[in-house]
Write an enzyme that holds these catalytic residues in place. Structure first.
Site, PDB file in Angstrom:
ATOM      1  N   LYS A  66     -41.991  35.855  90.284  1.00  0.00           N
ATOM      2  CA  LYS A  66     -41.873  34.810  89.269  1.00  0.00           C
ATOM      3  C   LYS A  66     -41.610  33.445  89.896  1.00  0.00           C
ATOM      4  CE  LYS A  66     -40.320  37.526  85.281  1.00  0.00           C
ATOM      5  NZ  LYS A  66     -39.255  37.721  84.267  1.00  0.00           N
ATOM      6  N   ASP A 112     -30.133  36.444  82.847  1.00  0.00           N
ATOM      7  CA  ASP A 112     -29.825  37.381  81.763  1.00  0.00           C
ATOM      8  C   ASP A 112     -28.938  38.510  82.285  1.00  0.00           C
ATOM      9  OD1 ASP A 112     -31.595  38.757  83.352  1.00  0.00           O
ATOM     10  OD2 ASP A 112     -33.039  39.217  81.775  1.00  0.00           O
ATOM     11  N   CYS A 168     -16.968  62.775  76.866  1.00  0.00           N
ATOM     12  CA  CYS A 168     -17.498  64.121  76.622  1.00  0.00           C
ATOM     13  C   CYS A 168     -18.848  64.078  75.918  1.00  0.00           C
ATOM     14  CB  CYS A 168     -16.490  64.940  75.819  1.00  0.00           C
ATOM     15  SG  CYS A 168     -14.989  65.317  76.755  1.00  0.00           S
TER      16      CYS A 168
END
Length: 500
Positions: A66, A112, A168
């Site tokens: 990019k 981000d 769990c």
């Protein structure tokens, strides 16, 4: 007057971290505003899903870096601008040290990733470099102006905590795809390739103690498998442990499966027959397709091969999951789908898993454009005052007022990141010991006994003095590392951050 301001802009050296949705808009704005030198850092490559909002990229650019393509395209807007692109990780690459950060007049964050944001914030504070922080989620967005010593930093206010799931449920009774993804990312990956999360510390008070005891047994067995990482058949050992032996043990708890279907163990040899004949590059190229069980096994084996090469460097290297790290994402996607298969849970494409594992909210091009525009306006206010004070801005989908702003706030004195004193230590880290630092703090700065030294882990306090004679390099502390000195004195408390 304006000639002086334009000269300031033209002579400014700017760092842009991130070349995604906001980053594409930002580099365009920076180039057209006349900034003379822009450095762009991004570790990601272009994906088909980026093209609807990252306008600097075209279909022919897919799989290319990019940052490199952003430079190539944006340079056409103003050939006089000097753009330097880095296809690298801002947090892990050694070239991005404090000396490098201090060479910039201002930094723009377009990330981000929470940890990367915190890292850039930390480096800017350490080098006294102004930072314009930004982010968007759907129709919402925000811009924060961070001037070290004058305004709040990124960490002055707590960030939302990611939803936690009962241990769990994740480890024994998953019922949704996200349960399998969290298991793959936060449990299996970290226990094999990273620093194992303490599942007991995350357990809820009402967790079934008998079930927790079973999980302790599983963890001990998994640690034995981890010790065999260098073996040629490690992928089969791990597969048999988590997808055969553990599943067979779980399926025997009839009371757990009274109202739902019990999990079904997988057979490595059956899946392997077809998996070994597949073209792995073809499988990985179909990132928006749900892979077959054999395809998931093929990706699993290939990812383990890549991760082993990285993990065994220099004896043993700790790896960290990152949605933009292809090796770690491939592993998490494959094992999440294989686990989902055993429990009869719908599987996901790696494209979907990347969104879930990275907590990605779909971006909107217009939101990115508005936020990027505000970033540059606030950056100009910081670099060359325009008569208006820098402010924080907020974008929201509200009919009465979609854009609002507020004055910047002073630093939070209780902030663990910016609410500290700072000092730089020049020393030979191969000779410097923890004892030397403790002695210097007591002698030169008059710290008492009640102090703690912390990096990414505790290295010293009054009840943990095992490392006093240890050299910093032996603790994994390299040049340009931060050591936080926590003063536990109840009066006249002063925390200190050392850059060594």
């Amino acid at each position: 007057l304006w000639q002086d301001k334009f000269a300031t802009i033209r002579n400014s050296k700017v760092l842009l971290v991130g070349a995604g949705g906001i980053g594409c808009e930002l580099i365009k704005n920076l180039v057209l505003s006349g900034f003379g030198e822009i450095h762009v850092v991004d570790l990601d490559t272009i994906d088909l899903s980026n093209l609807n909002r990252q306008f600097l990229f075209r279909h022919s650019h897919i799989k290319q870096p990019k940052s490199v393509i952003a430079k190539k395209t944006a340079s056409q807007f103003n050939p006089d601008v000097n753009i330097i692109a880095y296809h690298a990780n801002i947090k892990l690459d050694a070239q991005f040290d404090t000396a490098w950060f201090s060479s910039f007049d201002i930094v723009f964050n377009a990330l981000d990733n929470l940890e990367a944001r915190r890292h850039v914030n930390h480096m800017c504070l350490a080098t006294n470099t102004p930072l314009i922080e930004s982010g968007t989620t759907g129709f919402n967005g925000q811009v924060q102006v961070i001037v070290p010593g004058q305004t709040e930093c990124y960490d002055c206010n707590p960030k939302p905590v990611t939803k936690a799931f009962p241990v769990c449920t994740i480890r024994s009774t998953p019922s949704e795809p996200i349960h399998c993804i969290v298991w793959a990312k936060s449990y299996l990956f970290t226990q094999i390739f990273g620093e194992d999360d303490d599942f007991e510390a995350a357990a809820q008070p009402d967790e079934d103690q008998k079930e927790l005891e079973e999980l302790r047994k599983e963890s001990a067995e998994l640690n034995q498998v981890r010790d065999a990482l260098e073996s040629d058949n490690f992928d089969q050992l791990l597969f048999n442990k988590v997808f055969t032996d553990d599943i067979e043990r779980l399926s025997k708890h009839e009371e757990v499966w009274k109202y739902r279907k019990a999990p079904v163990a997988l057979d490595y040899s059956k899946l392997f027959k077809k998996a070994q004949t597949l073209d792995i590059n073809d499988v990985l190229s179909r990132d928006q397709t749900v892979w077959s069980p054999e395809e998931n096994l093929a990706v699993y084996m290939d990812a383990i091969k890549r991760l082993k090469q990285r993990a065994l460097v220099g004896g043993r290297t700790t790896l960290v999951f990152d949605k933009d790290d292809k090796d770690t994402l491939d592993f998490v996607a494959a094992v999440a789908n294989l686990r989902a298969l055993t429990f009869g849970i719908p599987q996901k494409s790696i494209f979907e898993i990347k969104q879930i594992a990275g907590n990605i909210i779909p971006a909107i091009a217009t939101t990115n454009a508005i936020i990027a525009g505000i970033c540059v306006i606030e950056g100009l206010k910081v670099l060359c005052p325009l008569g208006a004070e820098p402010c924080n801005a907020f974008l929201a989908r509200r009919p009465e007022r979609f854009l609002s702003s507020e004055s910047t706030h002073p630093p939070n004195a209780e902030c663990a990141v910016c609410g500290v004193a700072r000092a730089t230590v020049h020393a030979n880290l191969e000779e410097l010991t923890v004892q030397t630092i403790v002695d210097a703090l007591a002698r030169d700065l008059e710290y008492g006994e009640e102090i703690s030294l912390i990096t990414d882990q505790l290295i010293y306090d009054i009840d943990f003095d095992d490392n006093l004679a240890v050299k910093l390099t032996d603790l994994g502390i390299a040049s340009d590392s931060f050591i936080t000195v926590v003063d536990d004195n109840e009066t006249n408390r002063v925390n200190l951050e050392l850059l060594v």
